[in-house]
Scaffold this motif. Structure first.
Motif, PDB file in Angstrom:
ATOM      1  N   LEU A   1       5.243   9.117   2.164  1.00 15.12           N
ATOM      2  CA  LEU A   1       6.076   8.438   1.190  1.00 15.12           C
ATOM      3  C   LEU A   1       6.441   7.066   1.750  1.00 15.12           C
ATOM      4  CD1 LEU A   1       8.446  11.407   0.310  1.00 15.12           C
ATOM      5  CD2 LEU A   1       6.570  10.512  -1.079  1.00 15.12           C
ATOM      6  N   TRP A   2       6.405   6.049   0.886  1.00 14.70           N
ATOM      7  CA  TRP A   2       6.662   4.665   1.287  1.00 14.70           C
ATOM      8  C   TRP A   2       7.735   4.055   0.395  1.00 14.70           C
ATOM      9  CZ3 TRP A   2       3.646   2.804   5.319  1.00 14.70           C
ATOM     10  CH2 TRP A   2       2.541   3.595   5.672  1.00 14.70           C
ATOM     11  N   ASN A   3       8.583   3.226   0.990  1.00 16.69           N
ATOM     12  CA  ASN A   3       9.580   2.474   0.254  1.00 16.69           C
ATOM     13  C   ASN A   3       8.941   1.145  -0.150  1.00 16.69           C
ATOM     14  OD1 ASN A   3      11.629   0.473  -0.279  1.00 16.69           O
ATOM     15  ND2 ASN A   3      13.120   1.901   0.586  1.00 16.69           N
ATOM     16  N   PRO A   4       8.733   0.910  -1.460  1.00 19.21           N
ATOM     17  CA  PRO A   4       8.046  -0.319  -1.875  1.00 19.21           C
ATOM     18  C   PRO A   4       8.847  -1.596  -1.633  1.00 19.21           C
ATOM     19  CG  PRO A   4       8.723   0.956  -3.790  1.00 19.21           C
ATOM     20  CD  PRO A   4       9.038   1.782  -2.587  1.00 19.21           C
TER      21      PRO A   4
ATOM     22  N   LEU B   1      10.971  -2.101   1.042  1.00 22.72           N
ATOM     23  CA  LEU B   1      10.935  -2.366   2.481  1.00 22.72           C
ATOM     24  C   LEU B   1       9.514  -2.464   3.030  1.00 22.72           C
ATOM     25  CD1 LEU B   1      13.754   0.092   3.664  1.00 22.72           C
ATOM     26  CD2 LEU B   1      13.938  -2.375   3.186  1.00 22.72           C
ATOM     27  N   MET B   2       8.525  -2.032   2.224  1.00 21.21           N
ATOM     28  CA  MET B   2       7.122  -1.987   2.643  1.00 21.21           C
ATOM     29  C   MET B   2       6.985  -1.185   3.933  1.00 21.21           C
ATOM     30  SD  MET B   2       5.768  -5.840   1.741  1.00 21.21           S
ATOM     31  CE  MET B   2       7.001  -6.714   2.696  1.00 21.21           C
ATOM     32  N   ASP B   3       7.577   0.011   3.940  1.00 26.39           N
ATOM     33  CA  ASP B   3       7.569   0.827   5.143  1.00 26.39           C
ATOM     34  C   ASP B   3       7.539   2.310   4.778  1.00 26.39           C
ATOM     35  OD1 ASP B   3       7.518   1.270   7.843  1.00 26.39           O
ATOM     36  OD2 ASP B   3       9.544   0.560   8.222  1.00 26.39           O
ATOM     37  N   SER B   4       7.031   3.104   5.710  1.00 26.76           N
ATOM     38  CA  SER B   4       6.963   4.551   5.529  1.00 26.76           C
ATOM     39  C   SER B   4       8.345   5.159   5.694  1.00 26.76           C
ATOM     40  CB  SER B   4       6.008   5.156   6.560  1.00 26.76           C
ATOM     41  OG  SER B   4       5.991   6.552   6.479  1.00 26.76           O
TER      42      SER B   4
ATOM     43  N   SER C   1       5.673   6.308  -8.172  1.00 27.96           N
ATOM     44  CA  SER C   1       6.493   7.164  -9.041  1.00 27.96           C
ATOM     45  C   SER C   1       6.820   6.431 -10.335  1.00 27.96           C
ATOM     46  CB  SER C   1       7.783   7.562  -8.318  1.00 27.96           C
ATOM     47  OG  SER C   1       8.564   6.420  -8.026  1.00 27.96           O
ATOM     48  N   ASN C   2       7.146   7.193 -11.380  1.00 32.65           N
ATOM     49  CA  ASN C   2       7.468   6.606 -12.691  1.00 32.65           C
ATOM     50  C   ASN C   2       8.616   5.607 -12.615  1.00 32.65           C
ATOM     51  OD1 ASN C   2       5.481   7.964 -14.059  1.00 32.65           O
ATOM     52  ND2 ASN C   2       6.795   9.653 -14.652  1.00 32.65           N
ATOM     53  N   ASP C   3       9.600   5.878 -11.767  1.00 29.09           N
ATOM     54  CA  ASP C   3      10.736   4.966 -11.667  1.00 29.09           C
ATOM     55  C   ASP C   3      10.499   3.830 -10.669  1.00 29.09           C
ATOM     56  OD1 ASP C   3      11.016   6.175  -9.174  1.00 29.09           O
ATOM     57  OD2 ASP C   3      13.000   7.010  -9.582  1.00 29.09           O
ATOM     58  N   GLY C   4       9.340   3.833 -10.009  1.00 28.39           N
ATOM     59  CA  GLY C   4       8.980   2.759  -9.087  1.00 28.39           C
ATOM     60  C   GLY C   4       9.671   2.797  -7.747  1.00 28.39           C
ATOM     61  N   SER C   5      10.408   3.859  -7.467  1.00 24.83           N
ATOM     62  CA  SER C   5      11.214   3.911  -6.244  1.00 24.83           C
ATOM     63  C   SER C   5      10.435   4.336  -5.007  1.00 24.83           C
ATOM     64  CB  SER C   5      12.398   4.851  -6.437  1.00 24.83           C
ATOM     65  OG  SER C   5      11.934   6.180  -6.610  1.00 24.83           O
TER      66      SER C   5
ATOM     67  N   PHE D   1       0.540  -0.571  -7.941  1.00 25.92           N
ATOM     68  CA  PHE D   1       1.565  -1.610  -8.015  1.00 25.92           C
ATOM     69  C   PHE D   1       2.885  -1.058  -7.519  1.00 25.92           C
ATOM     70  CE2 PHE D   1      -1.301  -3.442 -11.171  1.00 25.92           C
ATOM     71  CZ  PHE D   1      -1.188  -4.788 -10.900  1.00 25.92           C
ATOM     72  N   SER D   2       3.731  -1.941  -6.978  1.00 25.19           N
ATOM     73  CA  SER D   2       5.116  -1.567  -6.721  1.00 25.19           C
ATOM     74  C   SER D   2       5.791  -1.398  -8.076  1.00 25.19           C
ATOM     75  CB  SER D   2       5.823  -2.647  -5.893  1.00 25.19           C
ATOM     76  OG  SER D   2       5.852  -3.878  -6.587  1.00 25.19           O
ATOM     77  N   GLY D   3       6.920  -0.739  -8.099  1.00 24.89           N
ATOM     78  CA  GLY D   3       7.608  -0.460  -9.344  1.00 24.89           C
ATOM     79  C   GLY D   3       7.958  -1.701 -10.156  1.00 24.89           C
TER      80      GLY D   3
END
Length: 134
Positions: free
Chosen positions: A92-95, A97-100, A75-79, A32-34
């Protein structure tokens, strides 16, 4: 799953709440995303799929790895979301922006991983029997 779908179940009663499907090959991993608004799946193809958890709509399909994506974790903080690839890369991906955002070469197929509590370190398990700290 082998039927190229993933089911979201209600944690209280175990009943299905949502099914996402439509990938090109078998699904192997899900996270899941954060904020819980999206679910990300991966599998035998070298792509990640982003889905809306309210509707099941596919929001995005994005490549990034050159082989199967074996594991996804948040990650625990969802970032940040991590992906482990058979191509010997950890991404690593930004949830939001849905991008690497970063690729880290590991030089051995990566099968599993976990963020440290503060998300500043990652441990990954590789096919050569080594665990690497990144």
């Amino acid at each position: 799953s082998k039927d190229r779908s993933s089911r979201i179940l209600d944690a209280k009663d175990g009943k299905p709440k949502l099914t996402v499907s439509g990938t090109e090959q078998d699904m192997l991993a899900v996270t899941f995303s954060g904020d819980g608004s999206r679910v990300v799946t991966s599998g035998l193809e070298p792509a990640l799929y982003w889905w809306d958890t309210a509707t099941g709509e596919r929001l995005k399909r994005i490549g990034g790895h050159n082989e199967a994506v074996h594991e996804l974790f948040t990650s625990n903080d969802g970032s940040v979301i991590g992906s482990c690839g058979g191509d010997g890369a950890f991404r690593l991906w930004n949830p939001k922006l849905m991008d690497s955002v970063r690729t880290i070469p590991v030089r051995s197929p990566v099968f599993c991983g976990s963020f440290s509590k503060d998300a500043k370190r990652v441990a990954v398990g590789c096919s050569d029997g080594m665990t690497r700290l990144i």
